[in-house]
Motif scaffolding. Structure first.
Motif, PDB file in Angstrom:
ATOM      1  N   GLN A 265      14.225  44.780  18.725  1.00  0.00           N
ATOM      2  CA  GLN A 265      13.997  45.881  19.668  1.00  0.00           C
ATOM      3  C   GLN A 265      12.729  46.665  19.318  1.00  0.00           C
ATOM      4  OE1 GLN A 265      16.364  46.551  22.441  1.00  0.00           O
ATOM      5  NE2 GLN A 265      16.558  44.441  21.784  1.00  0.00           N
ATOM      6  N   LEU A 266      12.451  46.784  18.033  1.00  0.00           N
ATOM      7  CA  LEU A 266      11.314  47.605  17.609  1.00  0.00           C
ATOM      8  C   LEU A 266      10.034  46.787  17.429  1.00  0.00           C
ATOM      9  CD1 LEU A 266      13.295  49.755  15.008  1.00  0.00           C
ATOM     10  CD2 LEU A 266      12.435  50.544  17.220  1.00  0.00           C
ATOM     11  N   GLY A 267      10.188  45.472  17.446  1.00  0.00           N
ATOM     12  CA  GLY A 267       9.002  44.614  17.397  1.00  0.00           C
ATOM     13  C   GLY A 267       8.345  44.528  16.030  1.00  0.00           C
ATOM     14  N   VAL A 268       9.114  44.717  14.962  1.00  0.00           N
ATOM     15  CA  VAL A 268       8.557  44.553  13.609  1.00  0.00           C
ATOM     16  C   VAL A 268       9.458  43.573  12.853  1.00  0.00           C
ATOM     17  CG1 VAL A 268       8.003  45.693  11.432  1.00  0.00           C
ATOM     18  CG2 VAL A 268       7.568  46.870  13.596  1.00  0.00           C
ATOM     19  N   THR A 269       8.862  42.528  12.324  1.00  0.00           N
ATOM     20  CA  THR A 269       9.654  41.471  11.692  1.00  0.00           C
ATOM     21  C   THR A 269       9.573  41.581  10.168  1.00  0.00           C
ATOM     22  OG1 THR A 269       9.170  40.075  13.580  1.00  0.00           O
ATOM     23  CG2 THR A 269      10.015  38.969  11.628  1.00  0.00           C
ATOM     24  N   PRO A 270      10.728  41.809   9.534  1.00  0.00           N
ATOM     25  CA  PRO A 270      10.726  41.870   8.065  1.00  0.00           C
ATOM     26  C   PRO A 270      10.734  40.460   7.481  1.00  0.00           C
ATOM     27  CG  PRO A 270      12.944  42.153   8.883  1.00  0.00           C
ATOM     28  CD  PRO A 270      12.063  41.970  10.091  1.00  0.00           C
ATOM     29  N   ASP A 271      10.740  40.359   6.156  1.00  0.00           N
ATOM     30  CA  ASP A 271      10.852  39.045   5.505  1.00  0.00           C
ATOM     31  C   ASP A 271      12.316  38.654   5.345  1.00  0.00           C
ATOM     32  OD1 ASP A 271       7.972  38.755   4.871  1.00  0.00           O
ATOM     33  OD2 ASP A 271       8.376  40.583   3.737  1.00  0.00           O
ATOM     34  N   LEU A 272      13.147  39.669   5.102  1.00  0.00           N
ATOM     35  CA  LEU A 272      14.581  39.440   4.949  1.00  0.00           C
ATOM     36  C   LEU A 272      15.332  40.489   5.760  1.00  0.00           C
ATOM     37  CD1 LEU A 272      15.083  38.996   1.070  1.00  0.00           C
ATOM     38  CD2 LEU A 272      15.024  37.178   2.796  1.00  0.00           C
ATOM     39  N   ALA A 273      16.548  40.161   6.142  1.00  0.00           N
ATOM     40  CA  ALA A 273      17.404  41.168   6.784  1.00  0.00           C
ATOM     41  C   ALA A 273      18.840  40.925   6.349  1.00  0.00           C
ATOM     42  CB  ALA A 273      17.283  41.093   8.297  1.00  0.00           C
ATOM     43  N   THR A 274      19.584  42.013   6.231  1.00  0.00           N
ATOM     44  CA  THR A 274      20.988  41.888   5.836  1.00  0.00           C
ATOM     45  C   THR A 274      21.886  42.281   7.012  1.00  0.00           C
ATOM     46  OG1 THR A 274      20.830  44.129   4.949  1.00  0.00           O
ATOM     47  CG2 THR A 274      20.615  42.330   3.389  1.00  0.00           C
ATOM     48  N   PHE A 275      23.010  41.582   7.104  1.00  0.00           N
ATOM     49  CA  PHE A 275      23.946  41.813   8.209  1.00  0.00           C
ATOM     50  C   PHE A 275      25.368  41.924   7.671  1.00  0.00           C
ATOM     51  CE2 PHE A 275      20.287  39.656   9.926  1.00  0.00           C
ATOM     52  CZ  PHE A 275      19.995  40.420  11.052  1.00  0.00           C
ATOM     53  N   GLY A 276      26.223  42.562   8.450  1.00  0.00           N
ATOM     54  CA  GLY A 276      27.635  42.693   8.106  1.00  0.00           C
ATOM     55  C   GLY A 276      28.332  43.240   9.341  1.00  0.00           C
ATOM     56  N   LYS A 277      29.214  44.176   9.143  1.00  0.00           N
ATOM     57  CA  LYS A 277      29.903  44.904  10.220  1.00  0.00           C
ATOM     58  C   LYS A 277      30.070  44.115  11.525  1.00  0.00           C
ATOM     59  CE  LYS A 277      28.740  49.464   8.377  1.00  0.00           C
ATOM     60  NZ  LYS A 277      29.894  50.235   7.988  1.00  0.00           N
ATOM     61  N   ALA A 278      29.199  44.375  12.523  1.00  0.00           N
ATOM     62  CA  ALA A 278      29.406  43.809  13.858  1.00  0.00           C
ATOM     63  C   ALA A 278      29.181  42.298  13.924  1.00  0.00           C
ATOM     64  CB  ALA A 278      28.492  44.504  14.869  1.00  0.00           C
ATOM     65  N   LEU A 279      28.648  41.717  12.861  1.00  0.00           N
ATOM     66  CA  LEU A 279      28.326  40.287  12.861  1.00  0.00           C
ATOM     67  C   LEU A 279      29.509  39.425  13.305  1.00  0.00           C
ATOM     68  CD1 LEU A 279      26.595  37.779  12.043  1.00  0.00           C
ATOM     69  CD2 LEU A 279      27.219  38.226   9.679  1.00  0.00           C
ATOM     70  N   ALA A 280      30.717  39.796  12.868  1.00  0.00           N
ATOM     71  CA  ALA A 280      31.881  38.991  13.271  1.00  0.00           C
ATOM     72  C   ALA A 280      32.866  39.824  14.087  1.00  0.00           C
ATOM     73  CB  ALA A 280      32.552  38.372  12.054  1.00  0.00           C
ATOM     74  N   GLY A 281      32.407  40.923  14.655  1.00  0.00           N
ATOM     75  CA  GLY A 281      33.220  41.705  15.593  1.00  0.00           C
ATOM     76  C   GLY A 281      34.448  42.357  14.977  1.00  0.00           C
ATOM     77  N   GLY A 282      34.527  42.457  13.675  1.00  0.00           N
ATOM     78  CA  GLY A 282      35.660  43.176  13.075  1.00  0.00           C
ATOM     79  C   GLY A 282      36.326  42.426  11.933  1.00  0.00           C
ATOM     80  N   ILE A 283      35.963  41.169  11.770  1.00  0.00           N
ATOM     81  CA  ILE A 283      36.515  40.393  10.645  1.00  0.00           C
ATOM     82  C   ILE A 283      35.401  40.277   9.602  1.00  0.00           C
ATOM     83  CG2 ILE A 283      37.177  37.997  10.055  1.00  0.00           C
ATOM     84  CD1 ILE A 283      39.017  38.205  12.539  1.00  0.00           C
ATOM     85  N   PRO A 284      35.752  40.375   8.309  1.00  0.00           N
ATOM     86  CA  PRO A 284      34.696  40.437   7.298  1.00  0.00           C
ATOM     87  C   PRO A 284      33.747  39.243   7.323  1.00  0.00           C
ATOM     88  CG  PRO A 284      36.825  40.917   6.325  1.00  0.00           C
ATOM     89  CD  PRO A 284      37.090  40.485   7.721  1.00  0.00           C
ATOM     90  N   LEU A 285      32.477  39.547   7.398  1.00  0.00           N
ATOM     91  CA  LEU A 285      31.428  38.539   7.275  1.00  0.00           C
ATOM     92  C   LEU A 285      30.112  39.263   7.019  1.00  0.00           C
ATOM     93  CD1 LEU A 285      30.960  35.449   7.495  1.00  0.00           C
ATOM     94  CD2 LEU A 285      30.190  35.824   9.829  1.00  0.00           C
ATOM     95  N   GLY A 286      29.367  38.774   6.053  1.00  0.00           N
ATOM     96  CA  GLY A 286      28.036  39.311   5.789  1.00  0.00           C
ATOM     97  C   GLY A 286      27.043  38.175   5.821  1.00  0.00           C
TER      98      GLY A 286
END
Ligand SMILES: Cc1ncc(COP(=O)(O)O)c(C=O)c1O
Length: 437
Positions: A265-286
């Motif tokens: 959305q912001l148009g800036v690309t990092p080298d790495l990104a971390t995800f969790g929370k909404a990734l699996a809609g409520g079941i644990p996943l990172g």
């Protein structure tokens, strides 16, 4: 609201066998014990049959609201196979498919590694960055949260820039904890966010020793503050110039603000990104996603990113189901959220104005921040220093008495399950409560 006698009973039972009524972060004092029995759509019910409208969404994961029928049905359909997978090998075609989808959507993602939580994803990103750059320090920022482990938790920013800007321990810090490694704060420099000059100055002096710059690209944990125009672009340039890994912690923003995350959305690309929370809609996943040459340190066995349950089929299946629902009808889900959020934010703005209450309301799609302070926009937690925190606590607690649950500190999460009637009811309650404050 009915008396919470059943919840009180559970609370007492819990304290006999648990070191707190639940296993999450420290519970704020004075919060009325409420045990949840079931959820549906934007609502849940406690064990005393009180009904609530949910603006907490489990602290972020619940993009679909409670018990979304399509999500639950899809999981149920696979349950037998999933159980077989859990008891057998955990290398599944689903894992490849989910990684492919993340690579398709998220700009920085050339390769993806799964883990179980946002906290774990951040730790793996730190290890990858250190291994890749062969540098020890990382930079993190005031008001940002990256999980509960020692090296990223708390610490007060030191404004004296004559030496290495390590954070210091302080009793005033809400994230202070006993039992922490006394050297943990010496792993990172902690700087004010959205201040490019301080970052520039720090990198000029210590850039050669810094392996990673870690930040929430939209500072959801510090008041849903947006980056200043041009700030992220400049951070990107600085990281490239100093050969530093830029990591966006998208544990909140990932798959919540959009399929391509805040970075898209912001148009800036990092080298790495971390995800969790909404990734699996409520079941644990990172997950950690990023540039292939960094991620391939795992393939080359130079970096360990282990975990018995990493890539566990149930979480991966939930991730895939979630992703397919979010992709549906060209992102219809996000349009629904945007509409509901627009109504909530403009409604709260109108009520505050009518009642003469100075209030700041800001946030990206999927989450916003309401705070008692006379400001149009806040760019960092420093801009929120004069906010009336006590009033915010009272607001939250009185809203809960009206059956409206929001996060501590003034954050409201928005799901696509909210109906027009829910929004009307929430605004009515907010009007009533603001009238009392
Ligand atoms: C931005 C951010 N990063 C990391 C984390 C840690 O994630 P988890 O609680 O899943 O370990 C959180 C949790 O709130 C977060 O908001």
């Amino acid at each position: 609201m009915r008396p919470n006698s059943n919840s009180m009973g559970l609370h007492e039972r819990a304290l006999k066998v648990m070191p707190g009524p639940q296993s999450n972060l420290r519970i704020p004092l004075g919060v009325r014990p409420t045990f949840i029995k079931k959820g549906s759509g934007a609502h849940f019910w406690d064990v005393d049959e009180n009904q609530y409208i949910d603006f907490m969404l489990g602290a972020g994961p619940g993009v679909f609201g409670q018990s979304n029928k399509d999500y639950i049905q899809a999981l149920k359909d696979q349950l037998d196979t999933l159980y077989y997978c859990i008891s057998g090998a955990s290398q599944t075609p689903m894992e490849v498919e989910l990684a492919e989808k993340i690579v398709e959507h998220v700009p920085c993602a050339e390769k993806v590694r799964f883990c179980l939580s946002g906290t774990e994803a951040v730790q793996l990103a730190i290890r990858l960055a250190r291994a890749y750059t062969k540098r020890h320090y990382f930079i993190r920022f005031e008001g940002h949260y990256h999980g509960w482990l020692d090296n990223v938790l708390g610490g007060t920013t030191n404004d004296d820039l004559t030496g290495k800007p390590f954070a210091t321990e302080s009793d005033q810090d809400p994230m202070t904890t006993e039992g922490k490694d006394p050297f943990a704060l010496q792993q990172s420099f902690k700087l004010p966010w959205n201040d490019i000059e301080i970052l520039e100055h720090t990198l000029e002096r210590y850039g050669q020793e810094v392996g990673m710059v870690l930040m929430e690209p939209i500072n959801c944990n510090g008041g849903c503050c947006p980056p200043r125009p041009g700030y992220l672009q400049r951070v990107r340039e600085l990281c490239t110039r100093h050969n530093i890994i830029l990591c966006f912690d998208e544990v909140i923003t990932g798959f919540r603000v959009a399929l391509n995350g805040a970075q898209g959305q912001l148009g800036v690309t990092p080298d790495l990104a971390t995800f969790g929370k909404a990734l699996a809609g409520g079941i644990p996943l990172g997950a950690v996603a990023g540039k292939a040459d960094v991620m391939d340190l795992l393939l080359q066995r130079k970096v360990i990113g282990a975990g018995t349950f990493n890539g566990y089929p149930f979480g991966i299946a939930a991730g895939l189901i979630s992703m397919k629902l979010l992709e549906k009808d060209e992102g219809a889900h996000y349009r629904t959220i945007e509409k509901a959020q627009g109504r909530m934010m403009s409604g709260l703005k109108e009520i505050s104005k009518r009642r003469g209450i100075p209030a700041l309301i800001q946030g990206p799609r999927g989450v916003f921040f309401y705070q008692f302070i006379d400001k149009e926009i806040a760019y960092s937690i420093r801009d929120l220093k004069t906010a009336d925190v006590l009033k915010q606590n009272a607001f939250r607690s009185l809203l809960a008495d009206e059956g409206i649950l929001i996060m501590w500190g003034g954050r409201w999460y928005i799901s696509a399950a909210l109906t027009g009637a829910d929004i009307d009811r929430a605004l009515e309650a907010a009007d009533k409560v603001l009238g009392k404050l």
